[in-house]
Design a protein around this motif. Structure first.
Motif, PDB file in Angstrom:
ATOM      1  N   GLY B  15       0.839  -1.198   0.000  1.00 49.93           N
ATOM      2  CA  GLY B  15       0.000   0.000   0.000  1.00 49.93           C
ATOM      3  C   GLY B  15       0.871   1.244   0.000  1.00 49.93           C
ATOM      4  O   GLY B  15       1.988   1.240  -0.519  1.00 49.93           O
ATOM      5  N   LEU B  16       0.356   2.305   0.597  1.00 48.71           N
ATOM      6  CA  LEU B  16       1.107   3.563   0.641  1.00 48.71           C
ATOM      7  C   LEU B  16       2.504   3.347   1.211  1.00 48.71           C
ATOM      8  O   LEU B  16       3.513   3.744   0.615  1.00 48.71           O
ATOM      9  CB  LEU B  16       0.343   4.580   1.504  1.00 48.71           C
ATOM     10  CG  LEU B  16       1.115   5.859   1.833  1.00 48.71           C
ATOM     11  CD1 LEU B  16       1.341   6.692   0.585  1.00 48.71           C
ATOM     12  CD2 LEU B  16       0.381   6.669   2.893  1.00 48.71           C
ATOM     13  N   ILE B  17       2.590   2.706   2.383  1.00 52.15           N
ATOM     14  CA  ILE B  17       3.867   2.573   3.074  1.00 52.15           C
ATOM     15  C   ILE B  17       4.749   1.527   2.390  1.00 52.15           C
ATOM     16  O   ILE B  17       5.914   1.791   2.066  1.00 52.15           O
ATOM     17  CB  ILE B  17       3.636   2.216   4.564  1.00 52.15           C
ATOM     18  CG1 ILE B  17       2.751   3.283   5.253  1.00 52.15           C
ATOM     19  CG2 ILE B  17       4.959   2.035   5.288  1.00 52.15           C
ATOM     20  CD1 ILE B  17       3.350   4.656   5.347  1.00 52.15           C
ATOM     21  N   ASP B  39       1.468  -9.281  -1.765  1.00 54.80           N
ATOM     22  CA  ASP B  39       0.280  -8.642  -1.216  1.00 54.80           C
ATOM     23  C   ASP B  39      -0.851  -9.651  -1.292  1.00 54.80           C
ATOM     24  O   ASP B  39      -0.927 -10.439  -2.250  1.00 54.80           O
ATOM     25  CB  ASP B  39      -0.070  -7.381  -2.023  1.00 54.80           C
ATOM     26  CG  ASP B  39      -1.067  -6.495  -1.290  1.00 54.80           C
ATOM     27  OD1 ASP B  39      -0.657  -5.429  -0.786  1.00 54.80           O
ATOM     28  OD2 ASP B  39      -2.265  -6.865  -1.197  1.00 54.80           O
ATOM     29  N   ALA B  40      -1.744  -9.645  -0.297  1.00 49.04           N
ATOM     30  CA  ALA B  40      -2.858 -10.593  -0.270  1.00 49.04           C
ATOM     31  C   ALA B  40      -3.791 -10.361  -1.458  1.00 49.04           C
ATOM     32  O   ALA B  40      -4.466 -11.278  -1.911  1.00 49.04           O
ATOM     33  CB  ALA B  40      -3.626 -10.459   1.049  1.00 49.04           C
ATOM     34  N   SER B  41      -3.835  -9.152  -1.944  1.00 54.06           N
ATOM     35  CA  SER B  41      -4.758  -8.823  -3.034  1.00 54.06           C
ATOM     36  C   SER B  41      -4.128  -9.064  -4.400  1.00 54.06           C
ATOM     37  O   SER B  41      -3.100  -8.474  -4.742  1.00 54.06           O
ATOM     38  CB  SER B  41      -5.177  -7.361  -2.886  1.00 54.06           C
ATOM     39  OG  SER B  41      -5.519  -6.819  -4.135  1.00 54.06           O
ATOM     40  N   VAL B  75       1.178  -4.302   6.333  1.00 49.97           N
ATOM     41  CA  VAL B  75      -0.273  -4.520   6.227  1.00 49.97           C
ATOM     42  C   VAL B  75      -0.965  -3.751   7.364  1.00 49.97           C
ATOM     43  O   VAL B  75      -0.307  -3.307   8.295  1.00 49.97           O
ATOM     44  CB  VAL B  75      -0.596  -6.033   6.303  1.00 49.97           C
ATOM     45  CG1 VAL B  75       0.103  -6.769   5.166  1.00 49.97           C
ATOM     46  CG2 VAL B  75      -0.193  -6.615   7.658  1.00 49.97           C
ATOM     47  N   SER B 102       1.163   1.258  12.922  1.00 52.36           N
ATOM     48  CA  SER B 102       0.993   2.518  13.649  1.00 52.36           C
ATOM     49  C   SER B 102       0.770   2.319  15.147  1.00 52.36           C
ATOM     50  O   SER B 102       0.789   3.299  15.896  1.00 52.36           O
ATOM     51  CB  SER B 102      -0.205   3.282  13.087  1.00 52.36           C
ATOM     52  OG  SER B 102      -0.050   3.492  11.707  1.00 52.36           O
ATOM     53  N   PRO B 126       7.398   3.987  10.891  1.00 51.67           N
ATOM     54  CA  PRO B 126       7.804   5.220  10.210  1.00 51.67           C
ATOM     55  C   PRO B 126       6.659   6.241  10.322  1.00 51.67           C
ATOM     56  O   PRO B 126       5.545   5.959   9.896  1.00 51.67           O
ATOM     57  CB  PRO B 126       7.986   4.780   8.751  1.00 51.67           C
ATOM     58  CG  PRO B 126       7.128   3.561   8.605  1.00 51.67           C
ATOM     59  CD  PRO B 126       6.995   2.932   9.961  1.00 51.67           C
ATOM     60  N   ALA B 128       5.161   8.801   8.885  1.00 51.92           N
ATOM     61  CA  ALA B 128       5.036   9.535   7.631  1.00 51.92           C
ATOM     62  C   ALA B 128       3.823   8.963   6.950  1.00 51.92           C
ATOM     63  O   ALA B 128       3.517   7.795   7.097  1.00 51.92           O
ATOM     64  CB  ALA B 128       6.276   9.326   6.771  1.00 51.92           C
ATOM     65  N   GLY B 134      -2.923   2.563  -1.069  1.00 48.28           N
ATOM     66  CA  GLY B 134      -2.738   1.720  -2.246  1.00 48.28           C
ATOM     67  C   GLY B 134      -1.391   1.920  -2.906  1.00 48.28           C
ATOM     68  O   GLY B 134      -0.680   2.885  -2.626  1.00 48.28           O
TER      69      GLY B 134
HETATM   70  N1  LIG Z   1      -0.912   5.591   5.965  1.00 49.99           N
HETATM   71  C1  LIG Z   1      -0.213   6.118   6.965  1.00 49.99           C
HETATM   72  O1  LIG Z   1      -0.297   7.324   7.210  1.00 49.99           O
HETATM   73  C2  LIG Z   1       0.688   5.233   7.797  1.00 49.99           C
HETATM   74  C3  LIG Z   1       1.799   5.795   8.432  1.00 49.99           C
HETATM   75  C4  LIG Z   1       2.643   4.992   9.179  1.00 49.99           C
HETATM   76  C5  LIG Z   1       2.368   3.634   9.318  1.00 49.99           C
HETATM   77  N2  LIG Z   1       1.259   3.105   8.724  1.00 49.99           N
HETATM   78  C6  LIG Z   1       0.989   1.669   8.897  1.00 49.99           C
HETATM   79  O2  LIG Z   1       1.421   1.027   7.718  1.00 49.99           O
HETATM   80  C7  LIG Z   1       0.626  -0.122   7.480  1.00 49.99           C
HETATM   81  C8  LIG Z   1       0.088  -0.060   6.045  1.00 49.99           C
HETATM   82  O3  LIG Z   1      -0.614   1.167   5.867  1.00 49.99           O
HETATM   83  P1  LIG Z   1      -0.868   1.774   4.422  1.00 49.99           P
HETATM   84  O4  LIG Z   1      -1.313   3.164   4.612  1.00 49.99           O
HETATM   85  O5  LIG Z   1       0.300   1.482   3.545  1.00 49.99           O
HETATM   86  O6  LIG Z   1      -2.139   0.875   4.000  1.00 49.99           O
HETATM   87  P2  LIG Z   1      -2.748   0.567   2.568  1.00 49.99           P
HETATM   88  O7  LIG Z   1      -2.315   1.587   1.561  1.00 49.99           O
HETATM   89  O8  LIG Z   1      -4.198   0.319   2.800  1.00 49.99           O
HETATM   90  O9  LIG Z   1      -2.029  -0.821   2.167  1.00 49.99           O
HETATM   91  C9  LIG Z   1      -2.144  -2.043   2.887  1.00 49.99           C
HETATM   92  C10 LIG Z   1      -1.905  -3.178   1.900  1.00 49.99           C
HETATM   93  O10 LIG Z   1      -1.778  -4.418   2.614  1.00 49.99           O
HETATM   94  C11 LIG Z   1      -2.576  -5.421   1.966  1.00 49.99           C
HETATM   95  N3  LIG Z   1      -2.938  -6.462   2.912  1.00 49.99           N
HETATM   96  C12 LIG Z   1      -3.952  -6.483   3.811  1.00 49.99           C
HETATM   97  N4  LIG Z   1      -3.939  -7.626   4.520  1.00 49.99           N
HETATM   98  C13 LIG Z   1      -2.882  -8.365   4.056  1.00 49.99           C
HETATM   99  C14 LIG Z   1      -2.331  -9.645   4.388  1.00 49.99           C
HETATM  100  N5  LIG Z   1      -2.867 -10.391   5.366  1.00 49.99           N
HETATM  101  N6  LIG Z   1      -1.246 -10.065   3.711  1.00 49.99           N
HETATM  102  C15 LIG Z   1      -0.706  -9.302   2.729  1.00 49.99           C
HETATM  103  N7  LIG Z   1      -1.190  -8.084   2.375  1.00 49.99           N
HETATM  104  C16 LIG Z   1      -2.253  -7.626   3.019  1.00 49.99           C
HETATM  105  C17 LIG Z   1      -3.748  -4.630   1.475  1.00 49.99           C
HETATM  106  O11 LIG Z   1      -4.478  -5.345   0.483  1.00 49.99           O
HETATM  107  P3  LIG Z   1      -6.055  -5.041   0.346  1.00 49.99           P
HETATM  108  O12 LIG Z   1      -6.125  -3.748  -0.422  1.00 49.99           O
HETATM  109  O13 LIG Z   1      -6.597  -6.219  -0.403  1.00 49.99           O
HETATM  110  O14 LIG Z   1      -6.615  -4.932   1.747  1.00 49.99           O
HETATM  111  C18 LIG Z   1      -3.077  -3.370   0.940  1.00 49.99           C
HETATM  112  O15 LIG Z   1      -2.597  -3.567  -0.363  1.00 49.99           O
HETATM  113  C19 LIG Z   1      -0.467  -0.130   8.545  1.00 49.99           C
HETATM  114  O16 LIG Z   1      -0.115  -1.011   9.578  1.00 49.99           O
HETATM  115  C20 LIG Z   1      -0.468   1.288   9.056  1.00 49.99           C
HETATM  116  O17 LIG Z   1      -0.884   1.333  10.409  1.00 49.99           O
HETATM  117  C21 LIG Z   1       0.446   3.882   7.931  1.00 49.99           C
END
Ligand SMILES: NC(=O)c1ccc[n+]([C@@H]2O[C@H](COP(=O)([O-])OP(=O)(O)OC[C@H]3O[C@@H](n4cnc5c(N)ncnc54)[C@H](OP(=O)(O)O)[C@@H]3O)[C@@H](O)[C@H]2O)c1
Ligand SMILES: NC(=O)c1ccc[n+]([C@@H]2O[C@H](COP(=O)([O-])OP(=O)(O)OC[C@H]3O[C@@H](n4cnc5c(N)ncnc54)[C@H](OP(=O)(O)O)[C@@H]3O)[C@@H](O)[C@H]2O)c1
Lengths: 295, 295
Positions: B15-17, B39-41, B75, B102, B126, B128, B134
């Motif tokens: 995803g984003l991170i 990725d699971a998807s 994830v 997070s 991290p 950020a 996505g």
């Molecule tokens: N966004 C932020 O601001 C931020 C900042 C710091 C840390 N984080 C942390 O970083 C992590 C990811 O956040 P993100 O913003 O990158 O989320 P995101 O863009 O929604 O991406 C998450 C990805 O993980 C996939 N996924 C879900 N369950 C899975 C599994 N069991 N095995 C493999 N892949 C799986 C999702 O697929 P699907 O689309 O099919 O669900 C999606 O592609 C989270 O733990 C979040 O707390 C986020």
């Protein structure tokens, strides 16, 4: 050249809003032939003269409003009544008195006792601003593409209302008429409550003990930062806004608090559906804003 | 060329991170010789292959982690335990397992039962992000100038901790070690509470009847807008964060609610001094942020 909208436009209070209006009027000859300014603060008067953003800075309110056909009060909401009282006796028959206050019912209520039957009072509110204040903070494009709400008083003439609308349109704004009570409720949710929440969370963070407080600053990028921009706004202006729109603001805060409690309960009991529904609404609203180009 | 930090870096969840980390690693050869993704998807896997932001996309988690010396779980927090459980049996002896969740206490608590004594688990976060999600939302500079917090588990080796710190430093981040409980409290106030408030005020506005709701959108420029940006964030991610840091978050919300009630009382009773003091704090915090260049 065609006739300008006003012969002499007087701006009282040359802060962010007043100095932006003055700058615009100086730039665009169709607003007024002469732009006169008065501010209660000698420092501001000197600075406005230095900046050259009006034709003339007056030493008193009396002198400023003489022969003006339109006077715009741009002082904090709590200073509207005294500054109106000080100038109304010297205004020309038939002149328009208008204001830019962020609350409308209180301004109308407090100015009305001083009004003269031969003057036209047209309350208005340009919905535009930044977190900065003072005469240096203004700029001529501040009102472009933004709304100015006009809340005409009962029994007033339509012509001065149309002139005030024209004034703001010449500043680049879109205008809309609205009932003052309705204005105050709408602004309570879109502006006053967000500011109250932003000030409050900064206070909550500021109360944390030493180390944690520093961390708030260091890790602010993760969300907190977005709240601090609006929390940087002018204390006098916002104190006045809160006190002068207290009923509507406290009602919106009560609704918000109920909603926050409902969210807290959902988190405590793991009600995933409720939580996701709430988050989805935020996304929807953001999307609508982007669609109507207000994001 | 000098030796890269890792031979094979595997990113789980693009995803984003995850996709930002992958992009950075692909750009900067000193991070890893090979970058593998899972990725699971299936849609995300296809898209990541199209984007060409990793050397190889694996069809299963098992395949992805084989022979990797570092595996990064990116994830949602609620998916950390199942995705860790699915890959840990196939990881190479001596490899590092790390995550970007997070919340930290919950992730540690839920992954620990699946750990093997011959692996090193290094929880990290991290700080950020953006409101987008996505694989298309990521970019290689996301972590630059931002903090990554590392919350080592008790009794862990220092060397893998240093390697994870080096990974984030190569991404442009500053790193800091911190106790997981401390992390969760700090993030509750700087990130989780602001998001909760932003989601809530959007809900409160969304509940207004017809006309008023439209006005919220139209007049959003006056403050509301600043709250909607962070309210546009991903529902799954935030649902998981709220549920997995509930104690600290509910405590901060309780403090905030008390402070908001105190502000409400001051507004009701016209306590000008109290109101101004609260507003001044907002300004001070904003100024400090500007000074330390986090504004
Ligand atoms: N966004 C932020 O601001 C931020 C900042 C710091 C840390 N984080 C942390 O970083 C992590 C990811 O956040 P993100 O913003 O990158 O989320 P995101 O863009 O929604 O991406 C998450 C990805 O993980 C996939 N996924 C879900 N369950 C899975 C599994 N069991 N095995 C493999 N892949 C799986 C999702 O697929 P699907 O689309 O099919 O669900 C999606 O592609 C989270 O733990 C979040 O707390 C986020
Ligand atoms: N800022 C916004 O976002 C915004 C948006 C829309 C409407 N408004 C409204 O616009 C008005 C002005 O706001 P602003 O942001 O421009 O404030 P500002 O930058 O603080 O300027 C206000 C100016 O008025 C002067 N003043 C105070 N009392 C006065 C009096 N009795 N007579 C003459 N001058 C006086 C102040 O002088 P001192 O410095 O000596 O006090 C100051 O120079 C307020 O009613 C506010 O509610 C503000």
């Amino acid at each position: 050249m065609t006739q300008p909208l006003f012969e002499r436009l007087t701006v009282i209070g040359l802060g962010l809003i007043g100095s932006s209006l003055a700058r615009r009027a100086m730039q665009d000859g169709s607003i007024a032939r002469e732009v006169v300014a008065y501010d209660a603060s000698p420092t501001v008067r000197t600075r406005v003269a230095e900046l050259g953003i009006v034709h003339r800075v007056a030493d008193t309110g009396q002198e400023a409003v003489q022969d003006a056909d339109c006077v715009v009060l741009c002082v904090p909401v709590g200073a509207m009544a005294p500054s109106a009282a000080a100038i109304i006796p010297y205004m020309r028959t038939g002149a328009i008195l208008t204001d830019v206050g962020s609350t409308k019912q209180s301004v109308i209520r407090e100015i009305q006792p001083f009004l003269r039957p031969d003057l036209h009072f047209v309350p208005a509110h340009p919905i535009a601003g930044t977190e900065y204040s003072g005469p240096d903070a203004g700029f001529s494009t501040l009102f472009e593409g933004r709304w100015t709400l006009i809340t005409p008083i009962e029994g007033g003439d339509p012509e001065p209302v149309a002139k005030v609308a024209a004034l703001w349109q010449l500043c680049g704004a879109m205008t809309r008429e609205m009932d003052a009570a309705h204005h105050d409720r709408a602004l309570a949710i879109v502006s006053h409550l967000p500011h109250l929440l932003a000030f409050t969370i900064c206070g909550t963070a500021d109360d944390l003990e030493g180390e944690s407080r520093n961390e708030v600053l260091q890790f602010a990028a993760s969300g907190f930062r977005d709240f601090t921009r609006i929390a940087a706004s002018d204390p006098t202006m916002w104190r006045d806004v809160f006190l002068n729109n207290r009923e509507a603001l406290l009602e919106m805060l009560a609704r918000f608090t109920e909603d926050a409690q409902a969210m807290a309960r959902a988190i405590r009991w793991g009600d995933e559906e409720f939580i996701v529904d709430r988050i989805e609404r935020g996304r929807r609203i953001r999307r609508s804003l982007i669609e109507i180009k207000q994001a």
